[in-house]
Every structure is written in C-alpha cells, then in structure tokens.
Write an enzyme that holds these catalytic residues in place. Structure first.
Site, mmCIF file in Angstrom:
data_model
loop_
_atom_site.group_PDB
_atom_site.id
_atom_site.type_symbol
_atom_site.label_atom_id
_atom_site.label_comp_id
_atom_site.label_asym_id
_atom_site.label_seq_id
_atom_site.Cartn_x
_atom_site.Cartn_y
_atom_site.Cartn_z
ATOM 1 N N CYS A 341 0.835 -1.206 0.000
ATOM 2 C CA CYS A 341 0.000 0.000 0.000
ATOM 3 C C CYS A 341 0.871 1.259 0.000
ATOM 4 O O CYS A 341 1.394 1.660 1.053
ATOM 5 C CB CYS A 341 -0.923 0.005 1.225
ATOM 6 S SG CYS A 341 -1.984 1.472 1.303
ATOM 7 N N CYS A 344 -0.248 4.097 2.453
ATOM 8 C CA CYS A 344 0.006 3.897 3.883
ATOM 9 C C CYS A 344 1.481 3.981 4.228
ATOM 10 O O CYS A 344 1.875 4.622 5.195
ATOM 11 C CB CYS A 344 -0.511 2.524 4.329
ATOM 12 S SG CYS A 344 -2.242 2.250 3.966
ATOM 13 N N ASP A 345 2.292 3.284 3.443
ATOM 14 C CA ASP A 345 3.685 3.077 3.826
ATOM 15 C C ASP A 345 4.673 4.001 3.113
ATOM 16 O O ASP A 345 5.845 4.055 3.483
ATOM 17 C CB ASP A 345 4.081 1.618 3.558
ATOM 18 C CG ASP A 345 3.237 0.652 4.380
ATOM 19 O OD1 ASP A 345 2.722 1.080 5.430
ATOM 20 O OD2 ASP A 345 3.084 -0.508 3.973
#
Length: 521
Positions: A341, A344-345
């Site tokens: 992702c 997100c990361d």
C-alpha cells in the site's frame, strides 16, 4: 483547535455519551505535550461527560493518555497526538467507552469475551495512513469487550525509538505481548481470525436458529448490490464479510463510477455501509467463511468462529486480494521494506530509493504517488512494455525521478538481518541477473480471487475464478457468484455492482421455483 462547524459536529456525536469518560494524561516534559493537552482540552470542553485529568506515572510517556470509563480503565491508550485519520479513532473510543454500542458483530463480541489470559496489543501508526484507523478501532473495541485485552496506539513519528527498536518500516505494525502480530495492511476480520487461531481451545460450535433466503458472502460492491436487491424483494438476507467495502476501501481515487464524478474508496465504502443499514439486512462483519456445506434444502455456511448459518441460497461475492511475487524474502520482510500500500507506507521511505513491481495501472499510479515523497522510484514490468493507461504513462514520462524497466523478472528480495536492502532481477532479454540496491519495494502486480474456501464445492478455472453463466449461476444449484471473484471479464466497480444485482435476481428466480422453508425466529 476546531472550527465552529467541527465543534458542532462533535457536540452531536458526544451527545450519545451516557456515562462519564476521562482522558487521563501523564505528567512530564515533551516538546509536543502542550499540543496534545490543547487538543484534549478542546475535546473535553464539548461535553460535560468528558473530563481531562493528569496523573504522575514514571512508566508512562508525557504524550500518552488513557481512556477511563466511570473511573475504571478501559485498556485503551493513545501514545501520541491522534490527529489526521486517527482523530476518528479517538472520537469512537470516547463514544464506546461512554456507553455507545461497540461496532463489532455480536457473535464476535461473545466469542472474544471468553478468551483467557493477558493480551497486550500495541499498534504503530502513521497519521496519514488510511488503513491504520480500522486496526486501532478494532483493537480498542476488543479491549472494551474483554478486560484481559489492552491496546496502545503509538504514533511512529513521535516514538522513533520504538520504531527503531522493533524495525518498523510499514504501518500498521501490530505487536502482541511484545512480539510481532501483524505487519502492513490488515483488516478487522484478519485480526479476529488470528486471535481465534490463538484461542482455538476456547471456541464452541454454535448453530443459528435463523434460516435465510439469501446469504451473501462478501461486502464489496457486488455483495452490497446483491444484498440490497434481495432485501427489496422481501427476502430474509444476511451479508457475511470480513469488511464492508472490500478492495474498494483501499482505493484512493475513483473517477470512473458512472453518476459520481469523483470519490474515494473510504467514501464509497461508507456509502455502501449506509445503504446496507437502510434495509432489513443482517450484517455479519469481521467474519470469515471457513467452508460451505451443500444440503438438499439448505446451504450451511460455517464461519471461522465455528458458528453455522443456514440459507436457501448463497451468493459468493468475495472479490480479490493483492497478488504476491512469491519470491524469497518477500513474506519474511513484509513491513520491513516490502509493502503493498503506497498510500500507507510511502511516508516511511521519504528521501529513499524504492521500487514498484508492476507496470499496469496500479503500479504506475503507485509510482506517481511515491514520486512526490521518495528520492527515486524504479518501476519493473515483466512484459516488454508498461500496460497502464495512456494518460498515466504520459504523467510517468514527465516525472523526472521515475525510471522504468521492462522485460524484468524480480527473482528475490535482498536483505540484511533487519531490513530490505534491494532486489535481484533478471533481464529477460539478455538473461543477465542484476542486484539493485533499494530501501523499499511496493508490489503492485494485480489481484487474485478470494475463492480458496469453495475449492471442491463449485467449479473454478485455472486462475481460481468461480465459473458462472450469464445469470451468475455456478455449477451448484442455489449457489450464485458475482464480481471480481468470478469469470466475469473486466474487474471494475461498475461491473461488480451490476453483477451483484444480476446474481440477486437469479437467486430470486431460483427461490420462486423451490418449496418455501419458513424461517425460525
């Protein structure tokens, strides 16, 4: 801290609080403590049921606070300033600690309340992560259900020592009693599934008295469409899903859903949930189907909680999940340099060099998203050309810190003892193997259908897709399927919606021809 519109909205939320709640901070010195205190003071001012207190505790951080309900600990702690996406986690914790219903399936609550022993969860989050609140809110809810469970949200940006000590390179990163429990994207259903595995000896087999006309497995666009169409026919309907929204929830930009100019996955997921709740549909969320038994009259759906649910028909709308590379090092370093992702990361790789594996739309979109955060992005595609839409390829060519490699097969994730250090790939034109130093790898190579649980029950093709006819009928009478889990071409939200509606109508037609079995209250 909050504008007037936000204050009024929060006042309306907090009006649901029935019993006193305390936000208990801890004394000490920290450069961000005043900001945290200002936020919590502003929250407390909006309800006479919320009080901000301070306590001396040498073992607690000065930028941590606990949620207390009627003078008793709830097991919920926030370490950091829960702004960004995590502000919703704080609001929900206050509501539930104050007596509002816990947003977990009643069967799950009953199951978890019986788990024995101490379970101390900690979740490292990024305030820009849109997946993290689901994990935080789920574990907070579980802490309220079982006094043996505690949960601490940790803002990775304010606790770098914790991040470094535990080698965190992706969020959410969940620890149970100090040991890794989950890394990277994980939803409530997966959390509960893992807890069930650890508490298998405490679970009893239970059979529901209710008999449904239609049981829908999956809560994405196809599943919701099927449920709504079925409910509008006056049928007894249940939806069983690990999460409402499915893969849609992880999609940030949606601009091709007809009648809606632009939306996001979380927004569309909220709309799908509202639509389900507007009809007489039993929603069983955060659950996984273990297997389905095909009977002469009923189909029996066996859940991971060992509960058994009977229905006259079943619609399979389980969607798909991220496809993995299946190369050495990938699974071992998930959350330590390997990610799926970028939203997100990506922030964890600011100023670093990363690779995106996959040259389709998802891969190129990920590269473009990351390009504004990282130092450089290298896109690897197995075939001899990138397969993304023309407009995306034009943007990629205009982005100076993105470089693409085609006819490139990634064969291994390189690493030291703690983190990813690069990848090894094969040039499929020359046969040469090349080691490339990198700090992170984002895998974007498509989806695989979530159909393993029906292996041997219905016909599937070599890709694992459920074989359906033009009406959504499977090889087993009374079992239908819709959406990305099937052989229906073109995996799109709009197509999944229509597919779900079609399967529902086919199930209704099937039921009209069957002897009626009365539901048992």
């Amino acid at each position: 801290m909050f504008d007037e519109e936000m204050k009024e909205q929060l006042r309306q939320y907090f009006a649901r609080i029935e019993k006193p709640v305390q936000l208990q901070m801890y004394t000490g010195q920290h450069e961000s403590r005043d900001e945290l205190k200002q936020m919590l003071s502003a929250v407390a001012e909006l309800s006479d049921k919320i009080e901000l207190t301070e306590k001396t505790d040498d073992g607690a951080s000065p930028i941590a606070f606990d949620v207390i309900s009627e003078g008793k600990p709830t097991g919920i702690r926030f370490s950091g300033i829960p702004g960004g996406h995590e502000f919703s986690s704080l609001v929900l914790a206050l509501l539930q600690a104050g007596g509002s219903p816990i947003r977990l399936d009643e069967g799950v609550q009953k199951l978890v309340s019986g788990f024995k022993g101490e379970m101390r969860f900690q979740t490292v989050v990024s305030l820009s992560c849109h997946n993290c609140p689901d994990v935080v809110q789920t574990l907070n809810s579980l802490a309220l259900v079982n006094p043996g469970i505690t949960h601490e949200m940790i803002d990775g940006g304010l606790f770098p020592e914790f991040v470094e000590k535990h080698g965190v390179q992706g969020v959410p990163a969940v620890f149970l009693n100090g040991e890794p429990f989950a890394n990277g994207k994980i939803d409530a259903g997966q959390i509960i599934d893992r807890m069930i595995e650890k508490n298998a000896n405490n679970i009893d087999v239970r059979e529901s008295d209710q008999v449904y006309d239609v049981a829908i497995v999956g809560g994405g666009p196809a599943g919701v469409a099927a449920a709504v169409y079925s409910a509008r026919k006056g049928l007894a309907v249940t939806v069983i899903a690990d999460r409402i929204g499915g893969q849609v929830k992880d999609t940030m930009g949606i601009e091709n859903l007809i009648t809606i100019a632009k939306t996001t996955g979380p927004e569309l997921t909220a709309s799908l949930g509202d639509l389900l709740r507007a009809h007489e549909i039993d929603i069983r969320e955060h659950l996984r189907v273990d297997h389905i038994e095909n009977g002469d009259v009923y189909k029996t759906i066996v859940l991971n909680t060992s509960e058994r649910i009977r229905s006259r028909t079943v619609i399979l709308a389980t969607g798909a999940k991220w496809r993995e590379l299946n190369v050495p090092g990938e699974k071992d370093f998930l959350g330590k340099g390997v990610a799926y992702c970028p939203h997100c990361d990506g922030p964890f790789f600011k100023g670093k060099d990363v690779a995106v594996i996959g040259g389709g739309n998802s891969g190129v979109e990920a590269a473009l998203d990351l390009a504004g955060i990282v130092r450089s992005v290298k896109v690897f595609e197995f075939t001899d050309r990138l397969n993304a839409d023309k407009i995306l390829l034009q943007r990629l060519e205009q982005t100076s810190n993105i470089e693409s490699f085609v006819s490139a097969q990634v064969t291994e994730v390189l690493h030291d003892a703690e983190k990813v250090t690069g990848i090894r790939y094969k040039d499929r034109t020359t046969g040469e193997e090349i080691d490339l130093p990198l700090d992170g790898i984002f895998v974007q190579i498509g989806l695989i259908p979530n159909t393993a649980f029906v292996d041997g029950l219905v016909e599937r093709n070599r890709f694992g897709e459920i074989v359906v006819d033009t009406h959504g009928r499977t090889s087993v009478p009374g079992i239908f399927a819709a959406g990305d889990a099937t052989t229906t071409p073109y995996k799109q939200i709009a197509i999944a919606l229509g597919d779900g509606a079609k399967a529902s109508l086919a199930a209704f037609e099937y039921l009209l021809k069957q002897p009626k079995v009365e539901a048992v209250a």
